[in-house]
Each structure stands twice: as structure tokens, then as C-alpha cells.
Write an enzyme that holds these catalytic residues in place. Sequence first.
Site, PDB file in Angstrom:
ATOM      1  N   ALA A 113       0.895  -1.193   0.022  1.00  0.00           N
ATOM      2  CA  ALA A 113      -0.052   0.169  -0.070  1.00  0.00           C
ATOM      3  C   ALA A 113       0.846   1.400  -0.009  1.00  0.00           C
ATOM      4  O   ALA A 113       0.147   2.318  -0.311  1.00  0.00           O
ATOM      5  CB  ALA A 113      -0.901  -0.007   1.092  1.00  0.00           C
ATOM      6  N   ASP A 114       2.243   1.242   0.220  1.00  0.00           N
ATOM      7  CA  ASP A 114       2.992   2.362   0.372  1.00  0.00           C
ATOM      8  C   ASP A 114       4.385   2.104  -0.236  1.00  0.00           C
ATOM      9  O   ASP A 114       5.443   2.169   0.664  1.00  0.00           O
ATOM     10  CB  ASP A 114       2.780   2.804   1.944  1.00  0.00           C
ATOM     11  CG  ASP A 114       3.710   4.113   2.160  1.00  0.00           C
ATOM     12  OD1 ASP A 114       3.760   5.021   0.979  1.00  0.00           O
ATOM     13  OD2 ASP A 114       4.107   4.547   3.210  1.00  0.00           O
ATOM     14  N   LEU A 115       4.533   1.680  -1.306  1.00  0.00           N
ATOM     15  CA  LEU A 115       5.782   1.211  -2.034  1.00  0.00           C
ATOM     16  C   LEU A 115       6.531   2.708  -2.358  1.00  0.00           C
ATOM     17  O   LEU A 115       6.669   2.866  -3.470  1.00  0.00           O
ATOM     18  CB  LEU A 115       5.434   0.579  -3.097  1.00  0.00           C
ATOM     19  CG  LEU A 115       6.711  -0.027  -3.644  1.00  0.00           C
ATOM     20  CD1 LEU A 115       7.286  -1.060  -2.670  1.00  0.00           C
ATOM     21  CD2 LEU A 115       6.591  -0.710  -4.948  1.00  0.00           C
TER      22      LEU A 115
END
Length: 250
Positions: free
Chosen positions: A175-177
Site C-alpha cells: 500500500a505504500d511502496l
Amino acid sequence: MSVDFATEGLQPFRAERGYGAILFDPARVRQPAGELFDPAHWGERAEPVGVRGGRGSAWFLHDAGLGEAVLRHYRRGGLPARLVADRYWWHGANRTRSFLEFRLLAELRRLRLPVPAPLAAGYVRSGASYRADIIVERIPGTRSLAERQHDADAALWARVGGTLARFHRAGVDHADLNASNILVDAAGEVWLIDFDRGRRRPPASGWRERNLRRLRRSLLKLRGTRAVADVERDYRQLHAAYSRAWARSL
Ligand SMILES: Nc1ncnc2c1ncn2[C@@H]1O[C@H](COP(=O)(O)OP(=O)(O)O)[C@@H](O)[C@H]1O
Ligand SMILES: [Mg+2]
């Protein structure tokens, strides 16, 4: 990688305000108790991580029993959320941020993907909300891709692309690459961390491309003194390796 665990321990506990529970690896955590998630309990053995791109609530733990580990308190990013910075709506233990991340990491380890082993995950519920924490093993000798981008060579960009393709092939939507959540160890191996809100889903091009665009934006944002054109060139190498690895795996 270390031996994967077959079982998960579950330990309820009483907290100052409300009740909590801990999900843990019985092979690594001998005394599951709420204090595991309290930096004060660790004293000198807890060292604030203090990095750019993080939310400032992570500690490195140096403990003989637990080994080198990272403790993270779940917290929302961004200013508007300040008042309820670390509280989430309760929807049952199995839907807490910490239990979800613990179980996702355990599953990815079983798939032999390069992620840190989860050691313990906890929540404390009070009324309709809860707070949560997680402890994962620390990958030794790492620097983030954000820091490494200044001296990364073509082979490293290609390894990052290849690694991301492996995760995507397994249907892992991070979700937060961003470039701070990709670590490179001393041997040049690439690891992914910080799977809060990550999940497995059928590999579709929409979310895969979104992951990659987010990483590109992050590399640009954290480029420091680098020229935009250099970052764009490196990202193209990463993306080309990603596409090759993806095509090979079809
Ligand atoms: N398993 C790990 N091994 C080594 N360093 C880690 C590990 N997990 C986190 N870190 C370090 O701690 C920082 C913050 O952790 P992270 O899980 O990304 O939380 P957040 O971004 O929410 O603050 C990372 O950017 C990284 O520098
Ligand atoms: Mg992070």
C-alpha cells in the site's frame, strides 16, 4: 532465511486502559506480554530509528533474547489526523492493522519473498477503538533505496525491478511502496518492509502500475541533489527489468 514457523501463539493481556492481545512467533518470543510494545520497557535496548520518510514511531531493539528487531507503533501519516493519530476503529482482533501485517508477513515468508520475519503483533482495545504495534526482525546492514539511489548501479536497479515483479506475481499489493520501504543489504539483496494495509489480490495491471508510479514519485521526491533526468533514467532501467521479469514469469 531463518526457519519459518508453523504455528502462531496468541496471548491475551490486561492493559492500563482496556484489554489487549499478542500474536507471536513462539520460537522467537518466549514471554509475550504487553510491555514488549512499550519502548520504556526496553530502556537502553531501544533506539529511535529517526529516518526521513518514516512516521517517527519506530525503534531498533537490541535484545539478547529477541535478537535485533524493529518495534513500530501504528500511526497515521499527515497532519489532519493528528487528534486520532494512533487510534483505529475496532472491527475485531483479526482486522487490526498489526494482526493483518503479522499474518501477511508470515505468508510472504512462506512464499520465500524477501520480507522481515514477524515476531510479535499486538493491540490494546478501549471501547470502539484500538492502538496497535508490531515487532519484526531487523534486516542487518541495510540502507534504503532512497539513500542508495545516489550510488546504485544498473545491476541494482534491475534487481529492484526483478524483486518487485516477484511480489506482484504473488499478488502482493504494497500500500505504500516508496523508496524508504525498499531496503538493500550489504550483499546487494533487495528487501521490502512496512506492509501496513498491504494485501494479496489477483495481479491486475491497475494496481501494479500504481505501485510503480508511487515508487517513481518517491525517488524523485527523495532525489536530493540528483538531476531529475538521472532519476528518470534509473527508473526506466528498473521498469525495464520489472517488465522483463514479469513477462518471463507468465
Ligand atoms: N526489518 C527492518 N530491518 C531494517 N530496518 C528497518 C526494518 N523495518 C524498518 N526499518 C527502518 O525503520 C524505518 C521505519 O520503519 P517502517 O516500517 O517503514 O515504518 P514507518 O514508515 O511507518 O515509519 C524504515 O524506513 C527503515 O529505515
Ligand atoms: Mg516506512
